[in-house]
Scaffold this motif. Sequence first.
Motif, mmCIF file in Angstrom:
data_model
loop_
_atom_site.group_PDB
_atom_site.id
_atom_site.type_symbol
_atom_site.label_atom_id
_atom_site.label_comp_id
_atom_site.label_asym_id
_atom_site.label_seq_id
_atom_site.Cartn_x
_atom_site.Cartn_y
_atom_site.Cartn_z
ATOM 1 N N ASP A 100 0.957 -1.933 0.100
ATOM 2 C CA ASP A 100 -0.339 0.115 0.078
ATOM 3 C C ASP A 100 1.302 1.201 0.619
ATOM 4 O O ASP A 100 0.217 2.468 0.256
ATOM 5 N N SER A 101 2.107 1.518 0.260
ATOM 6 C CA SER A 101 2.769 3.015 0.454
ATOM 7 C C SER A 101 2.941 3.128 -1.266
ATOM 8 O O SER A 101 2.636 4.886 -1.942
ATOM 9 N N ALA A 102 2.462 2.844 -2.320
ATOM 10 C CA ALA A 102 2.647 2.315 -3.723
ATOM 11 C C ALA A 102 1.347 3.906 -4.092
ATOM 12 O O ALA A 102 1.402 4.490 -4.468
ATOM 13 N N ASN A 103 0.456 3.611 -2.915
ATOM 14 C CA ASN A 103 -0.966 4.661 -3.062
ATOM 15 C C ASN A 103 -0.853 5.588 -2.309
ATOM 16 O O ASN A 103 -1.541 6.587 -3.196
ATOM 17 N N VAL A 104 0.699 6.021 -2.065
ATOM 18 C CA VAL A 104 0.852 6.997 -1.660
ATOM 19 C C VAL A 104 2.007 7.324 -1.399
ATOM 20 O O VAL A 104 2.011 8.927 -1.916
ATOM 21 N N PHE A 105 2.716 7.337 -2.249
ATOM 22 C CA PHE A 105 4.181 7.646 -2.476
ATOM 23 C C PHE A 105 4.615 7.493 -4.329
ATOM 24 O O PHE A 105 5.499 7.438 -4.269
ATOM 25 N N GLY A 106 3.839 6.202 -4.589
ATOM 26 C CA GLY A 106 3.611 6.097 -6.108
ATOM 27 C C GLY A 106 4.219 7.184 -7.009
ATOM 28 O O GLY A 106 4.844 6.959 -8.411
ATOM 29 N N THR A 107 3.306 8.240 -6.978
ATOM 30 C CA THR A 107 3.769 8.979 -7.545
ATOM 31 C C THR A 107 4.375 9.860 -7.783
ATOM 32 O O THR A 107 6.197 10.035 -8.773
ATOM 33 N N ALA A 108 4.979 10.492 -6.060
ATOM 34 C CA ALA A 108 6.278 10.506 -6.868
ATOM 35 C C ALA A 108 7.506 10.238 -6.048
ATOM 36 O O ALA A 108 8.489 10.958 -7.226
ATOM 37 N N VAL A 109 7.379 8.930 -5.761
ATOM 38 C CA VAL A 109 9.289 8.420 -6.340
ATOM 39 C C VAL A 109 9.455 7.724 -8.227
ATOM 40 O O VAL A 109 10.172 7.749 -8.597
ATOM 41 N N SER A 110 8.235 7.426 -8.679
ATOM 42 C CA SER A 110 7.922 6.823 -10.014
ATOM 43 C C SER A 110 8.789 7.337 -10.666
ATOM 44 O O SER A 110 9.357 7.472 -11.934
ATOM 45 N N SER A 111 8.267 8.605 -9.737
ATOM 46 C CA SER A 111 8.441 10.028 -10.633
ATOM 47 C C SER A 111 9.939 11.040 -10.896
ATOM 48 O O SER A 111 10.138 12.123 -10.494
ATOM 49 N N PHE A 112 10.549 10.361 -9.874
ATOM 50 C CA PHE A 112 11.702 11.016 -9.427
ATOM 51 C C PHE A 112 11.959 12.055 -8.297
ATOM 52 O O PHE A 112 12.682 13.107 -8.670
ATOM 53 N N MET A 143 6.037 0.111 -5.020
ATOM 54 C CA MET A 143 5.373 1.761 -5.853
ATOM 55 C C MET A 143 5.817 1.871 -7.485
ATOM 56 O O MET A 143 5.113 3.186 -7.901
ATOM 57 N N ILE A 144 6.803 1.456 -7.842
ATOM 58 C CA ILE A 144 6.801 2.187 -9.359
ATOM 59 C C ILE A 144 5.504 1.729 -10.657
ATOM 60 O O ILE A 144 5.353 2.682 -10.946
ATOM 61 N N ILE A 148 2.251 12.130 2.464
ATOM 62 C CA ILE A 148 2.609 12.378 4.139
ATOM 63 C C ILE A 148 1.000 11.853 5.003
ATOM 64 O O ILE A 148 1.219 11.247 5.426
ATOM 65 N N TYR A 149 0.638 12.716 4.129
ATOM 66 C CA TYR A 149 -0.485 12.943 4.281
ATOM 67 C C TYR A 149 -1.171 11.239 4.291
ATOM 68 O O TYR A 149 -2.632 10.938 5.367
ATOM 69 N N GLY A 150 -1.471 11.017 3.139
ATOM 70 C CA GLY A 150 -1.795 9.681 3.182
ATOM 71 C C GLY A 150 -0.747 8.225 3.804
ATOM 72 O O GLY A 150 -1.611 7.944 3.767
ATOM 73 N N ALA A 151 -0.091 8.473 3.983
ATOM 74 C CA ALA A 151 0.294 7.692 4.592
ATOM 75 C C ALA A 151 -0.077 7.467 6.307
ATOM 76 O O ALA A 151 -0.171 6.552 6.557
ATOM 77 N N LEU A 181 -7.874 4.667 -4.313
ATOM 78 C CA LEU A 181 -7.179 5.840 -5.018
ATOM 79 C C LEU A 181 -7.802 5.408 -6.930
ATOM 80 O O LEU A 181 -7.855 6.508 -7.286
ATOM 81 N N VAL A 182 -8.072 4.534 -6.902
ATOM 82 C CA VAL A 182 -9.067 4.662 -8.330
ATOM 83 C C VAL A 182 -10.148 5.547 -8.216
ATOM 84 O O VAL A 182 -10.411 5.894 -8.936
#
Lengths: 307, 215
Positions: A19-31, A219-220, A170-173, A261-262
Amino acid sequence: MDPKILGGVFLGWSLGANDSANVFGTAVSSFMVNYRLATILIAIFVLIGALLEGAPGLETLGGITEQSFNTAFLISISAALTVTIMTILKIPVSTSQAVVGGILGIGILQKHIEFQYLYKVIICWIGTPIGAIFFSIILYPSIAFFLRKLHMHFLTYDRMMRFLLILTGIYGAYALGANNVANVTGVFYKAGMVNKFEALLIGGLSIGFGALTYSRNVMITVGRKIIPMDAFSAFISVLSEAITVHIYAIIGVPVSTSQALVGGVVGIGIVKGIRMVSGKTIIKIVIGWFLTPALGMAFSILLSYLF
Amino acid sequence: MDILSGRKHKIAQMIERYLVKIEECIECFRKALLKYFEKGISREFDELIEKTHIAESLADDMRREIEITLYEKSMIPESRGDILGLLENTDRVLNKAQSVLYQIQTQFLQMPEFLKEDFEKLMNINIEAFKGVVKAVRKLFEDLKAVRDIINEIDKCESSSDRLEREIIKKIFQSNIDIGEKILLKEVVIETGNISDLSQIVGDRLNIITAKRLI
């Protein structure tokens, strides 16, 4: 402390990894934020969320049926198996639904189910994507209106979007920790193996541990599915998800961050008048609503007979 | 609101310096053509071509430096891609202007008297379009909302240029000059008109960039 709680720790670990992907997936995968920093932020804020607002969920999940040390352990293992199978089937899986399925299996065997808790949980499941759709529809135009008023230029916009994506992560986490900690240790708390604080602490730490050790791939993958949207849409979808999940944490019902998220993404599609999520994904979610608790239930009944 | 101003941002500063260099290049291009109308192929014309070339080379270096900095800075990939695309397309306009001068210089093209006025007009319209590009890119780093008005101006220049190109080509082929010369003149007219065509492409890009951010 009884070692059977390790079943919950394992479930928490897999929840954190998924579930980490649902909160930080966008920020991490886009560097925009590096993976290590993101997972540290997740671990910290999941724990804070769990400790500050995780208690109501413990009461709800604990209230569905009676628990012993043994049943609590079986439910955790059933939920973990369900999550694994659903992940293999590539169906967006909700740990909450798997845990409730496991609890129901035990409840059926014990011929004791508190239906008022169960109905509350099921209504909230359905309300999760709907809630996120609602927030997305409200938030998108209102925040866009506010941003338009700022007369920003290109680089300020970029900087602000990066900041907002990290802030919503952060809020999502925080919301994830507050909402989902009950999945991990709710049954152990009900069984009397741990007190409330221990339940929240162990749950929060194990989710954080999953984020820190094994969340990179999901996440990615999830992030790359979302980032083709513009940064603003990605921000709104994660924010809608976080608000929805947070509200259910306050109500005390663990729900699925993936489904929220969906919902957030679908809401943006409605605002923009385009289809952002394929019919196939929606069908998979609906299948998941039935299949996840059914599998969880089947596993807990089966494991009860075996052990 | 000073906090929203991007003037202190390193990339914004680098792009501003790049735009100033482009303006210098456009000015050299304009002076070179004016000299050509006045004296034909001459030493002064060659010198101004050289000046245009130096300015263009420096602008190229600056662009490359910006591109490297863009990768060093943590940015949303979409934003980075947008700036890179924008710079590369702006560079194409610059190259086109330079190529007009080289075409005249290398082919020893003689501009007939009856075409000079129209050609100067064509040059001015296309320079206007290119200046519009510089203005619009600058506005991108000041106020996104203001970009669209400038894009409309570029579009108008492109339409005027198209019309004028057709008129000039007609005039060329109605005249009694040598057929070879007619073809060479036509080519240089089209090449000059390409400056506003390419400016319009940059304008279209800018339009998308702003549309994405005006949500």
